[in-house]
Design a protein around this motif. Structure first.
Motif, PDB file in Angstrom:
ATOM      1  N   PRO A 184     -74.888 -48.916  -1.566  1.00 16.86           N
ATOM      2  CA  PRO A 184     -75.440 -48.121  -0.466  1.00 16.86           C
ATOM      3  C   PRO A 184     -76.932 -48.362  -0.270  1.00 16.86           C
ATOM      4  O   PRO A 184     -77.643 -48.770  -1.193  1.00 16.86           O
ATOM      5  CB  PRO A 184     -75.204 -46.685  -0.944  1.00 16.86           C
ATOM      6  CG  PRO A 184     -75.347 -46.798  -2.442  1.00 16.86           C
ATOM      7  CD  PRO A 184     -74.745 -48.136  -2.804  1.00 16.86           C
ATOM      8  N   GLU A 186     -80.531 -46.177   1.136  1.00 13.20           N
ATOM      9  CA  GLU A 186     -81.028 -44.845   0.769  1.00 13.20           C
ATOM     10  C   GLU A 186     -80.207 -43.718   1.402  1.00 13.20           C
ATOM     11  O   GLU A 186     -79.775 -42.787   0.725  1.00 13.20           O
ATOM     12  CB  GLU A 186     -82.497 -44.676   1.195  1.00 13.20           C
ATOM     13  CG  GLU A 186     -83.455 -45.688   0.612  1.00 13.20           C
ATOM     14  CD  GLU A 186     -83.853 -46.726   1.636  1.00 13.20           C
ATOM     15  OE1 GLU A 186     -82.943 -47.354   2.230  1.00 13.20           O
ATOM     16  OE2 GLU A 186     -85.068 -46.932   1.842  1.00 13.20           O
ATOM     17  N   ALA A 189     -76.599 -43.584   0.052  1.00 11.00           N
ATOM     18  CA  ALA A 189     -76.570 -43.030  -1.300  1.00 11.00           C
ATOM     19  C   ALA A 189     -76.734 -41.520  -1.267  1.00 11.00           C
ATOM     20  O   ALA A 189     -76.054 -40.779  -2.001  1.00 11.00           O
ATOM     21  CB  ALA A 189     -77.662 -43.668  -2.156  1.00 11.00           C
ATOM     22  N   GLU A 190     -77.633 -41.046  -0.410  1.00 10.77           N
ATOM     23  CA  GLU A 190     -77.829 -39.597  -0.287  1.00 10.77           C
ATOM     24  C   GLU A 190     -76.574 -38.918   0.244  1.00 10.77           C
ATOM     25  O   GLU A 190     -76.168 -37.853  -0.242  1.00 10.77           O
ATOM     26  CB  GLU A 190     -79.004 -39.319   0.642  1.00 10.77           C
ATOM     27  CG  GLU A 190     -79.308 -37.836   0.820  1.00 10.77           C
ATOM     28  CD  GLU A 190     -80.506 -37.574   1.710  1.00 10.77           C
ATOM     29  OE1 GLU A 190     -80.679 -36.403   2.127  1.00 10.77           O
ATOM     30  OE2 GLU A 190     -81.264 -38.513   1.995  1.00 10.77           O
ATOM     31  N   THR A 193     -73.949 -38.793  -2.638  1.00 11.96           N
ATOM     32  CA  THR A 193     -74.272 -38.050  -3.862  1.00 11.96           C
ATOM     33  C   THR A 193     -74.925 -36.696  -3.615  1.00 11.96           C
ATOM     34  O   THR A 193     -74.959 -35.855  -4.533  1.00 11.96           O
ATOM     35  CB  THR A 193     -75.227 -38.868  -4.746  1.00 11.96           C
ATOM     36  OG1 THR A 193     -76.494 -39.013  -4.070  1.00 11.96           O
ATOM     37  CG2 THR A 193     -74.643 -40.244  -5.057  1.00 11.96           C
ATOM     38  N   VAL A 197     -82.880 -39.829  -1.746  1.00  8.84           N
ATOM     39  CA  VAL A 197     -83.269 -41.141  -2.274  1.00  8.84           C
ATOM     40  C   VAL A 197     -84.420 -41.685  -1.440  1.00  8.84           C
ATOM     41  O   VAL A 197     -84.291 -41.858  -0.229  1.00  8.84           O
ATOM     42  CB  VAL A 197     -82.076 -42.118  -2.237  1.00  8.84           C
ATOM     43  CG1 VAL A 197     -82.509 -43.503  -2.713  1.00  8.84           C
ATOM     44  CG2 VAL A 197     -80.923 -41.594  -3.088  1.00  8.84           C
ATOM     45  N   ALA A 203     -83.417 -43.578  -6.597  1.00  4.01           N
ATOM     46  CA  ALA A 203     -82.312 -44.513  -6.412  1.00  4.01           C
ATOM     47  C   ALA A 203     -81.508 -44.661  -7.702  1.00  4.01           C
ATOM     48  O   ALA A 203     -80.265 -44.701  -7.677  1.00  4.01           O
ATOM     49  CB  ALA A 203     -82.831 -45.868  -5.959  1.00  4.01           C
ATOM     50  N   ALA A 206     -79.305 -41.620  -8.108  1.00  4.78           N
ATOM     51  CA  ALA A 206     -78.127 -41.695  -7.243  1.00  4.78           C
ATOM     52  C   ALA A 206     -77.120 -42.701  -7.773  1.00  4.78           C
ATOM     53  O   ALA A 206     -75.902 -42.461  -7.743  1.00  4.78           O
ATOM     54  CB  ALA A 206     -78.549 -42.061  -5.827  1.00  4.78           C
ATOM     55  N   GLY A 207     -77.616 -43.836  -8.271  1.00  3.24           N
ATOM     56  CA  GLY A 207     -76.713 -44.826  -8.847  1.00  3.24           C
ATOM     57  C   GLY A 207     -75.950 -44.278 -10.036  1.00  3.24           C
ATOM     58  O   GLY A 207     -74.735 -44.516 -10.187  1.00  3.24           O
ATOM     59  N   LEU A 210     -73.208 -42.089  -8.775  1.00  3.78           N
ATOM     60  CA  LEU A 210     -72.081 -42.857  -8.249  1.00  3.78           C
ATOM     61  C   LEU A 210     -71.188 -43.378  -9.374  1.00  3.78           C
ATOM     62  O   LEU A 210     -69.963 -43.431  -9.236  1.00  3.78           O
ATOM     63  CB  LEU A 210     -72.597 -44.012  -7.389  1.00  3.78           C
ATOM     64  CG  LEU A 210     -73.212 -43.594  -6.051  1.00  3.78           C
ATOM     65  CD1 LEU A 210     -73.982 -44.754  -5.432  1.00  3.78           C
ATOM     66  CD2 LEU A 210     -72.126 -43.107  -5.098  1.00  3.78           C
ATOM     67  N   ALA A 218     -73.677 -49.711  -9.531  1.00  6.80           N
ATOM     68  CA  ALA A 218     -74.256 -49.465  -8.215  1.00  6.80           C
ATOM     69  C   ALA A 218     -75.495 -50.320  -8.012  1.00  6.80           C
ATOM     70  O   ALA A 218     -76.224 -50.612  -8.959  1.00  6.80           O
ATOM     71  CB  ALA A 218     -74.619 -47.987  -8.049  1.00  6.80           C
ATOM     72  N   VAL A 220     -78.522 -49.821  -5.267  1.00  5.38           N
ATOM     73  CA  VAL A 220     -79.060 -49.026  -4.171  1.00  5.38           C
ATOM     74  C   VAL A 220     -80.190 -49.827  -3.528  1.00  5.38           C
ATOM     75  O   VAL A 220     -81.197 -50.114  -4.175  1.00  5.38           O
ATOM     76  CB  VAL A 220     -79.573 -47.660  -4.663  1.00  5.38           C
ATOM     77  CG1 VAL A 220     -80.106 -46.844  -3.482  1.00  5.38           C
ATOM     78  CG2 VAL A 220     -78.465 -46.895  -5.378  1.00  5.38           C
TER      79      VAL A 220
END
Length: 309
Positions: A184, A186, A189-190, A193, A197, A203, A206-207, A210, A218, A220
Motif C-alpha cells: 500500500p 500511505e 495503509a491508513e 489499518t 501514515v 509506515a 502500519a506494516g 498488516l 509489507a 509501504v
C-alpha cells in the motif's frame, strides 16, 4: 527456467487533463493540456514489469472497441502477453485524471467498464498459467472474488503473491493471509489499518499491523520519502527515494514500483534489493508524462541503480 509474472487487473484508457487547479462543482476552468493514453493499475504494472525485463502475462477483460484496440497495441509494444476475455457488449474502461500543473499531483476517477465483470471463472480458465508463475500480482480495481481466486490458486502452488491494495477498499477476512507481500501507499495503509501514515516510523507501524492481520510482509510506499520494507521475520528497513530529475507526473509511480518489485522478486533478488529496484523504476517514471508510456526500460533502471550515491 523461471516462471512468468502473471498480473491480474484492469485496462482503462486514461484521459488526462492538466490545469492550475480542479474546478469546483458547477464551475468550468480552462485547461493547459489534454492527453489520451493507456492506463489502469494492472495494465500499467504489466507494462512496467515487461519493460523492466520480466516475462509478463496480463489477465483482464476488454470490449471490442477503440479503447480495447489501444490496450492490445500497448501490450504488444511493451512485450506483454495478453490473457484476455472479450465481452461483446459494454465498453473498455476509461479514467478521468486531473493533473495539477504546478506540482504534478493528481486526482482520478476510474470507470472499469467490462473489466468490472472479471469473474472467478475467468481466473479458473487461466489456472495452469497462474500455477506455473514465479510471481502473481493483483490490485483492487477488478471484482474482489476474482482477485481472491487468483491469489488462492497462486498461493496453493507456492507462487509469490503480491497484493497492491489500490484503490483502497475494505478487505474480507482471510484475504491478506493469501499475500506474501502487500504494497500500500500511505493512504491505502491508513485505510487498511486505521493508523495515520506520514513517515517511515508510522509506515513501519502500519506494516506491522498488516502482518498481524495476515500478510506475509509489507512494503509501504511513501512517495518522495521512498518506501519502508517490513518483512514478516526481521527488522524493518527504510529505503529512500532516488532523485532522477524534476517531477513531471506522479500518476503511475505506484504502478511502476509494483512492476519493478515483481520483476526483481521473480529473479530471486532479496526483498530489500527488490524494493530498491522498484524505487528506481518509480523514480524514473515520475520524470515523464503519462502512465504506461513513462515506464522505463531495464537498461535505464540498471544504470540508475549503479550510479554512485
Amino acid at each position: 527456467m523461471l516462471g512468468p509474472i502473471v498480473i491480474l487487473g484492469v485496462f482503462v484508457a486514461d484521459t488526462a487533463y492538466r490545469a492550475a487547479r480542479q474546478p469546483r462543482l458547477g464551475e468550468t476552468v480552462m485547461g493547459d493540456s489534454f492527453a489520451l493514453g493507456p492506463g489502469g493499475k494492472g495494465s500499467n504494472q504489466a507494462v512496467a514489469a515487461a519493460k523492466a525485463g520480466g516475462k509478463v502475462h496480463f489477465l483482464s477483460r476488454l470490449a471490442r472497441d477503440a479503447f480495447g484496440d489501444l490496450a492490445l497495441r500497448t501490450w504488444s509494444e511493451a512485450g506483454v502477453t495478453p490473457e484476455v476475455a472479450f465481452s461483446e457488449q459494454g465498453y473498455t474502461g476509461a479514467a478521468y485524471i486531473f493533473l495539477e500543473a504546478g506540482t504534478g499531483n493528481n486526482a482520478i476517477i476510474v470507470s472499469p467498464g467490462v473489466a468490472g465483470d472479471i469473474s472467478e471463472e475467468d481466473i479458473d480458465a487461466r489456472a495452469d498459467l497462474i500455477r506455473r508463475a514465479s510471481v502473481f500480482v493483483t490490485q483492487l480495481e477488478q471484482p474482489l472474488p476474482a482477485a481472491i481466486r487468483g491469489l488462492q490458486l497462486a498461493k496453493e502452488a507456492g507462487v509469490v503473491t503480491i497484493l497492491n491494495p489500490a484503490p483502497a477498499a475494505p478487505l474480507p477476512d482471510g484475504m491478506l493471509a493469501l499475500c506474501d507481500w502487500v504494497t500500500p501507499n500511505e493512504s491505502e495503509a491508513e485505510a487498511l489499518t486505521g493508523l495515520l501514515v506520514h513517515d517511515p516510523i508510522t509506515a513501519e507501524a502500519a506494516g506491522r499491523m498488516l502482518i498481524l492481520m495476515g500478510a506475509g510482509g509489507a512494503v509501504v510506499t511513501l512517495g518522495a520519502q521512498g518506501a519502508v520494507l517490513v518483512p514478516g521475520d526481521g527488522a524493518a528497513l527504510h529505503l529512500p527515494a532516488i532523485h532522477v530529475g524534476p517531477v513531471v507526473e506522479t500518476t503511475g509511480a505506484g504502478d511502476a514500483f509494483n512492476g519493478g518489485f515483481a520483476v526483481a522478486l521473480s529473479e530471486g533478488r532479496s526483498p530489500a534489493d527488490a524494493v530498491r529496484f522498484g524505487i528506481a523504476t518509480a523514480g524514473i517514471s515520475v520524470t515523464r508524462p503519462g502512465t504506461a508510456p513513462a515506464m522505463p526500460m531495464r537498461a535505464e533502471i540498471e544504470a540508475l541503480l549503479s550510479r554512485p550515491s
